[in-house]
Scaffold this active site. Structure first.
Site, PDB file in Angstrom:
ATOM      1  N   LYS A 254       0.494   3.549  -2.917  1.00 49.98           N
ATOM      2  CA  LYS A 254      -0.649   4.353  -3.115  1.00 49.98           C
ATOM      3  C   LYS A 254      -0.204   5.820  -3.002  1.00 49.98           C
ATOM      4  O   LYS A 254      -0.934   6.711  -3.536  1.00 49.98           O
ATOM      5  CB  LYS A 254      -1.882   4.028  -2.240  1.00 49.98           C
ATOM      6  CG  LYS A 254      -2.198   2.513  -2.248  1.00 49.98           C
ATOM      7  CD  LYS A 254      -3.179   2.191  -1.003  1.00 49.98           C
ATOM      8  CE  LYS A 254      -3.746   0.812  -1.138  1.00 49.98           C
ATOM      9  NZ  LYS A 254      -4.403   0.505   0.095  1.00 49.98           N
TER      10      LYS A 254
ATOM     11  N   SER B 253       0.609  -1.127   0.043  1.00 50.82           N
ATOM     12  CA  SER B 253       0.020  -0.003   0.002  1.00 50.82           C
ATOM     13  C   SER B 253       0.951   1.090   0.058  1.00 50.82           C
ATOM     14  O   SER B 253       0.268   2.254  -0.194  1.00 50.82           O
ATOM     15  CB  SER B 253      -0.862   0.026   1.114  1.00 50.82           C
ATOM     16  OG  SER B 253      -2.126  -0.931   1.159  1.00 50.82           O
TER      17      SER B 253
ATOM     18  N   TYR C  53      -3.571  -2.280 -10.169  1.00 47.48           N
ATOM     19  CA  TYR C  53      -3.448  -1.948  -8.825  1.00 47.48           C
ATOM     20  C   TYR C  53      -2.464  -3.208  -8.188  1.00 47.48           C
ATOM     21  O   TYR C  53      -1.537  -2.850  -7.442  1.00 47.48           O
ATOM     22  CB  TYR C  53      -4.845  -2.388  -8.093  1.00 47.48           C
ATOM     23  CG  TYR C  53      -4.765  -2.060  -6.635  1.00 47.48           C
ATOM     24  CD1 TYR C  53      -4.724  -0.945  -6.057  1.00 47.48           C
ATOM     25  CD2 TYR C  53      -5.081  -3.336  -5.986  1.00 47.48           C
ATOM     26  CE1 TYR C  53      -4.749  -1.065  -4.501  1.00 47.48           C
ATOM     27  CE2 TYR C  53      -5.236  -3.425  -4.565  1.00 47.48           C
ATOM     28  CZ  TYR C  53      -4.932  -2.244  -3.810  1.00 47.48           C
ATOM     29  OH  TYR C  53      -5.040  -2.202  -2.659  1.00 47.48           O
TER      30      TYR C  53
ATOM     31  N   TYR D 256      -4.821   3.259   8.012  1.00 43.10           N
ATOM     32  CA  TYR D 256      -6.158   2.969   8.083  1.00 43.10           C
ATOM     33  C   TYR D 256      -6.751   3.199   9.432  1.00 43.10           C
ATOM     34  O   TYR D 256      -6.551   4.420   9.928  1.00 43.10           O
ATOM     35  CB  TYR D 256      -6.186   1.261   7.654  1.00 43.10           C
ATOM     36  CG  TYR D 256      -5.316   0.963   6.574  1.00 43.10           C
ATOM     37  CD1 TYR D 256      -5.537   1.550   5.156  1.00 43.10           C
ATOM     38  CD2 TYR D 256      -4.105   0.237   6.798  1.00 43.10           C
ATOM     39  CE1 TYR D 256      -4.738   1.321   4.153  1.00 43.10           C
ATOM     40  CE2 TYR D 256      -3.265   0.200   5.652  1.00 43.10           C
ATOM     41  CZ  TYR D 256      -3.701   0.517   4.468  1.00 43.10           C
ATOM     42  OH  TYR D 256      -2.847   0.248   3.379  1.00 43.10           O
TER      43      TYR D 256
ATOM     44  N   VAL E  48       1.162  -3.809   3.857  1.00 39.76           N
ATOM     45  CA  VAL E  48       0.950  -5.162   4.374  1.00 39.76           C
ATOM     46  C   VAL E  48       2.192  -5.802   3.993  1.00 39.76           C
ATOM     47  O   VAL E  48       2.346  -6.947   4.513  1.00 39.76           O
ATOM     48  CB  VAL E  48      -0.234  -5.936   4.123  1.00 39.76           C
ATOM     49  CG1 VAL E  48      -1.506  -5.416   4.676  1.00 39.76           C
ATOM     50  CG2 VAL E  48      -0.412  -6.327   2.640  1.00 39.76           C
TER      51      VAL E  48
HETATM   52  N1  GLN Z   1      -2.364  -5.372  -1.997  1.00 40.83           N
HETATM   53  C1  GLN Z   1      -2.777  -5.207  -0.663  1.00 40.83           C
HETATM   54  C2  GLN Z   1      -4.210  -5.497  -0.897  1.00 40.83           C
HETATM   55  O1  GLN Z   1      -4.957  -4.828  -1.701  1.00 40.83           O
HETATM   56  C3  GLN Z   1      -2.580  -3.699   0.017  1.00 40.83           C
HETATM   57  C4  GLN Z   1      -3.094  -3.327   1.255  1.00 40.83           C
HETATM   58  C5  GLN Z   1      -2.000  -2.899   2.219  1.00 40.83           C
HETATM   59  O2  GLN Z   1      -0.831  -2.990   2.030  1.00 40.83           O
HETATM   60  N2  GLN Z   1      -2.417  -2.604   3.555  1.00 40.83           N
HETATM   61  O3  GLN Z   1      -4.871  -5.849   0.154  1.00 40.83           O
END
Ligand code: GLN
Length: 310
Positions: A74, A71, A198, A246, A264
């Site tokens: 992003k 993530s 993505y 988050y 993650v």
């Molecule tokens: N690729 C992961 C997902 O879509 C990214 C989520 C994350 O890093 N929190 O679940």
């Protein structure tokens, strides 16, 4: 008493993390298990790199091991999208913390298909969709990887296709989110196309040295590539502070007091405005999907050096 940043300071931080884990191996946390390729990564790893105003980079621990930025990507896609479509993105994505897990579908129904912010999965999928429009998926991906390489001033940054395929094979929640968005008219491209981009952006791999370098444009340091306008740097930092972790964002702001984005894969990009950019990696996660030892280290560093923005 505040301390000075030095290589010795970072080595000590790494030694302290390993000492904590020697007493209790659970302090590492567990790697993300819903992406099979990430599930088998050894959690007992830790790296930190700090890129400073004068161009210096200080590192300690496993700082030459590439990890899945997930993530954290992003932040880069949002930077590109804001440059491309400007403020029209905010018609499609909000700017409030969600208070829900990153892959939650709950508020999407209540708020008629407009994701709360660009860092939860639904919001990031819309952001990637905005980048994709008018392009083939390959072109959009190439734009993303080139942006990341330009930010890090390093061409040796790549996408791990096995990780992307592994996430695609089990990505039922993201598929649900994308279809839900599309049903509300908030996804311009076919879900499979947008998700293909993505998953690949999430599967970019970087070392902490590369990620710390790539974050410098968000710390407004001198002599780094000017990738986005100063007003956008401000917006991105505000969003990282309020939504970057988050449903753990409030706690992170309380403990660390710096804008940051987690992934993650266990990575953390932490911005110290006008001072530096910090990348930390430790693959074991807490219950919100944020790096457990990474957060511990960010809190210690910000307190020890007096680097919090408050
Ligand atoms: N690729 C992961 C997902 O879509 C990214 C989520 C994350 O890093 N929190 O679940």
């Amino acid at each position: 008493m505040t301390r000075e940043l030095s290589k010795d300071y970072l080595d000590q931080l790494v030694a302290d993390v390993h000492a904590l884990a020697a007493d209790d191996p659970n302090v590492w946390g567990a790697p993300a298990s819903y992406i099979p390729e990430l599930a088998h990564i050894d959690p007992a790893q830790f790296a930190i790199s700090v890129a400073l105003e004068d161009g210096m980079i200080l590192s300690a621990g496993d700082c030459d091991v590439p990890f899945s930025i997930q993530s954290i990507s992003k932040v880069f896609t949002l930077s590109i999208a804001l440059g491309r479509v400007g403020d029209t993105l905010w018609r499609r994505v909000g700017r409030e913390p969600s208070g829900n897990p990153f892959d939650s579908v709950m508020k999407l129904e209540q708020e008629k298909g407009k994701p709360r912010n660009p860092f939860i999965n639904a919001g990031a999928i819309v952001t990637t969709d905005a980048l994709l429009s008018g392009h083939a998926p390959k072109e959009a991906l190439s734009e993303i990887i080139h942006f990341v390489r330009a930010a890090a001033e390093d061409d040796d940054i790549h996408i791990n296709k096995t990780v992307a395929a592994s996430e695609k094979a089990t990505g039922y929640r993201n598929l649900a989110l994308a279809h839900y968005l599309r049903s509300y008219g908030n996804l311009d491209n076919e879900p499979d196309f947008t998700l293909g981009v993505y998953y690949h952006q999430c599967a970019i791999e970087m070392t902490t040295v590369q990620l710390a370098r790539a974050g410098r444009f968000l710390a407004s340091l001198n002599d780094v590539p000017k990738l986005i306008a100063p007003a956008k740097v401000r917006s991105l930092n505000a969003l990282m502070m309020t939504c970057g972790q988050y449903d753990g964002s409030g706690e992170f702001a309380f403990r660390v007091g710096l804008p940051s984005k987690s992934g993650v894969g266990g990575g953390l990009l932490v911005i110290v405005p006008h001072r530096g950019s910090i990348a930390i990696w430790s693959p074991g996660l807490d219950s919100h999907g944020n790096s457990l030892m990474g957060t511990y280290a960010a809190e210690r560093l910000s307190r020890d050096l007096g680097w919090g923005v408050f």
